[in-house]
Design a protein around this motif. Structure first.
Motif, PDB file in Angstrom:
ATOM      1  N   GLU A  68      -2.703  -5.570  11.941  1.00 45.79           N
ATOM      2  CA  GLU A  68      -3.720  -4.602  12.371  1.00 45.79           C
ATOM      3  C   GLU A  68      -4.168  -3.762  11.182  1.00 45.79           C
ATOM      4  OE1 GLU A  68      -4.649  -4.142  15.749  1.00 45.79           O
ATOM      5  OE2 GLU A  68      -3.464  -5.931  16.158  1.00 45.79           O
ATOM      6  N   VAL A  69      -5.378  -3.218  11.263  1.00 44.82           N
ATOM      7  CA  VAL A  69      -5.836  -2.248  10.274  1.00 44.82           C
ATOM      8  C   VAL A  69      -4.850  -1.078  10.267  1.00 44.82           C
ATOM      9  CG1 VAL A  69      -7.684  -0.591   9.751  1.00 44.82           C
ATOM     10  CG2 VAL A  69      -8.241  -2.952  10.379  1.00 44.82           C
ATOM     11  N   ASP A  70      -4.573  -0.551   9.088  1.00 42.68           N
ATOM     12  CA  ASP A  70      -3.618   0.541   8.837  1.00 42.68           C
ATOM     13  C   ASP A  70      -2.165   0.078   8.769  1.00 42.68           C
ATOM     14  OD1 ASP A  70      -5.588   2.520   8.557  1.00 42.68           O
ATOM     15  OD2 ASP A  70      -5.570   2.949  10.702  1.00 42.68           O
ATOM     16  N   ASP A  71      -1.887  -1.209   9.039  1.00 43.11           N
ATOM     17  CA  ASP A  71      -0.529  -1.713   8.834  1.00 43.11           C
ATOM     18  C   ASP A  71      -0.216  -1.724   7.342  1.00 43.11           C
ATOM     19  OD1 ASP A  71      -0.224  -2.146  11.524  1.00 43.11           O
ATOM     20  OD2 ASP A  71      -0.101  -4.332  11.401  1.00 43.11           O
ATOM     21  N   GLU A  72       1.052  -1.532   7.013  1.00 39.86           N
ATOM     22  CA  GLU A  72       1.508  -1.634   5.628  1.00 39.86           C
ATOM     23  C   GLU A  72       1.986  -3.064   5.379  1.00 39.86           C
ATOM     24  OE1 GLU A  72       1.588   0.956   3.304  1.00 39.86           O
ATOM     25  OE2 GLU A  72       0.527   2.160   4.790  1.00 39.86           O
ATOM     26  N   VAL A  73       1.663  -3.602   4.214  1.00 35.85           N
ATOM     27  CA  VAL A  73       2.211  -4.895   3.808  1.00 35.85           C
ATOM     28  C   VAL A  73       3.021  -4.669   2.536  1.00 35.85           C
ATOM     29  CG1 VAL A  73       0.405  -6.304   4.884  1.00 35.85           C
ATOM     30  CG2 VAL A  73       0.110  -5.565   2.524  1.00 35.85           C
ATOM     31  N   GLU A  74       4.055  -5.483   2.370  1.00 35.08           N
ATOM     32  CA  GLU A  74       4.926  -5.378   1.203  1.00 35.08           C
ATOM     33  C   GLU A  74       4.875  -6.686   0.433  1.00 35.08           C
ATOM     34  OE1 GLU A  74       6.957  -2.832   0.092  1.00 35.08           O
ATOM     35  OE2 GLU A  74       6.023  -1.571   1.618  1.00 35.08           O
ATOM     36  N   ALA A  75       4.860  -6.580  -0.891  1.00 36.55           N
ATOM     37  CA  ALA A  75       4.889  -7.780  -1.728  1.00 36.55           C
ATOM     38  C   ALA A  75       6.117  -8.614  -1.379  1.00 36.55           C
ATOM     39  CB  ALA A  75       4.914  -7.395  -3.202  1.00 36.55           C
ATOM     40  N   GLY A  76       5.895  -9.912  -1.153  1.00 38.38           N
ATOM     41  CA  GLY A  76       6.989 -10.821  -0.837  1.00 38.38           C
ATOM     42  C   GLY A  76       7.393 -10.846   0.622  1.00 38.38           C
ATOM     43  N   GLU A  77       6.718 -10.031   1.455  1.00 40.52           N
ATOM     44  CA  GLU A  77       7.070  -9.968   2.878  1.00 40.52           C
ATOM     45  C   GLU A  77       5.981 -10.631   3.725  1.00 40.52           C
ATOM     46  OE1 GLU A  77       9.951  -8.481   4.163  1.00 40.52           O
ATOM     47  OE2 GLU A  77      10.561  -8.340   2.059  1.00 40.52           O
ATOM     48  N   GLU A  78       6.385 -11.124   4.886  1.00 39.64           N
ATOM     49  CA  GLU A  78       5.468 -11.786   5.812  1.00 39.64           C
ATOM     50  C   GLU A  78       4.488 -10.775   6.418  1.00 39.64           C
ATOM     51  OE1 GLU A  78       5.938 -13.789  10.191  1.00 39.64           O
ATOM     52  OE2 GLU A  78       7.647 -13.906   8.830  1.00 39.64           O
ATOM     53  N   PHE A  79       3.215 -11.165   6.542  1.00 44.26           N
ATOM     54  CA  PHE A  79       2.241 -10.287   7.205  1.00 44.26           C
ATOM     55  C   PHE A  79       1.493 -10.981   8.333  1.00 44.26           C
ATOM     56  CE2 PHE A  79      -0.440 -12.110   3.814  1.00 44.26           C
ATOM     57  CZ  PHE A  79      -1.615 -12.405   4.500  1.00 44.26           C
ATOM     58  N   GLY A  80       1.796 -12.232   8.582  1.00 43.68           N
ATOM     59  CA  GLY A  80       1.113 -12.981   9.634  1.00 43.68           C
ATOM     60  C   GLY A  80       1.455 -14.446   9.501  1.00 43.68           C
ATOM     61  N   ALA A  81       0.626 -15.283  10.117  1.00 42.31           N
ATOM     62  CA  ALA A  81       0.866 -16.725  10.065  1.00 42.31           C
ATOM     63  C   ALA A  81      -0.439 -17.479  10.259  1.00 42.31           C
ATOM     64  CB  ALA A  81       1.863 -17.141  11.140  1.00 42.31           C
ATOM     65  N   VAL A  82      -0.448 -18.700   9.743  1.00 36.42           N
ATOM     66  CA  VAL A  82      -1.558 -19.621   9.959  1.00 36.42           C
ATOM     67  C   VAL A  82      -0.981 -20.824  10.687  1.00 36.42           C
ATOM     68  CG1 VAL A  82      -3.262 -21.113   8.854  1.00 36.42           C
ATOM     69  CG2 VAL A  82      -2.784 -18.879   7.886  1.00 36.42           C
ATOM     70  N   GLU A  83      -1.634 -21.205  11.790  1.00 41.27           N
ATOM     71  CA  GLU A  83      -1.172 -22.363  12.545  1.00 41.27           C
ATOM     72  C   GLU A  83      -2.221 -23.461  12.454  1.00 41.27           C
ATOM     73  OE1 GLU A  83       0.013 -21.317  16.524  1.00 41.27           O
ATOM     74  OE2 GLU A  83       1.060 -19.524  15.799  1.00 41.27           O
TER      75      GLU A  83
END
Length: 127
Positions: free
Chosen positions: A46-61
């Motif tokens: 979602e907008v405003d979520d934090e992402v971290e380098a090397g960490e998962e943020f979603g998926a592609v199927e």
């Protein structure tokens, strides 16, 4: 050979980031979309979520597999590519044009840990 674009940064997990000022557009590479096959769904934060380098943020199927999306950098999501919600196959049409998330970068030095185009091409050939 998959398309690789100069001026972008690449991760070993086959994400790219295009940097514009303090923002980065993150998506999967042409190599990744070829490996996945026909993309049928993109799971995005979602907008405003934090992402971290090397960490998962979603998926592609795809019809063949699901693949986690790993953020190449840390930051705050400022935009998601809503077109992919209805047309995930846009990633197959042009992976570099159809980025997945736009983030405000929290630490630009993290870009130093990523590969440039020539290094990424060599990485793909050797794996």
């Amino acid at each position: 050979m998959a398309k690789v674009i100069e001026g972008l940064y690449y991760s070993e997990s086959h994400e790219f980031i295009r940097v514009e000022g303090d923002f980065g557009f993150i998506g999967i590479t042409d190599y990744a979309q070829h490996a996945l096959g026909n993309v049928v769904y993109v799971d995005m934060p979602e907008v405003d979520d934090e992402v971290e380098a090397g960490e998962e943020f979603g998926a592609v199927e795809s019809v063949k597999a699901a693949s986690d999306l790993i953020s190449p950098v840390s930051g705050t999501v400022v935009e998601v590519n809503e077109a992919l919600e209805d047309q995930p196959e846009l990633i197959n049409a042009d992976a570099f044009e159809n980025w997945i998330i736009k983030v405000e970068l929290s630490d630009k030095t993290e870009l130093d840990n990523l590969m440039e185009a020539a290094d990424y091409e060599a990485f793909c050939e050797n794996n």
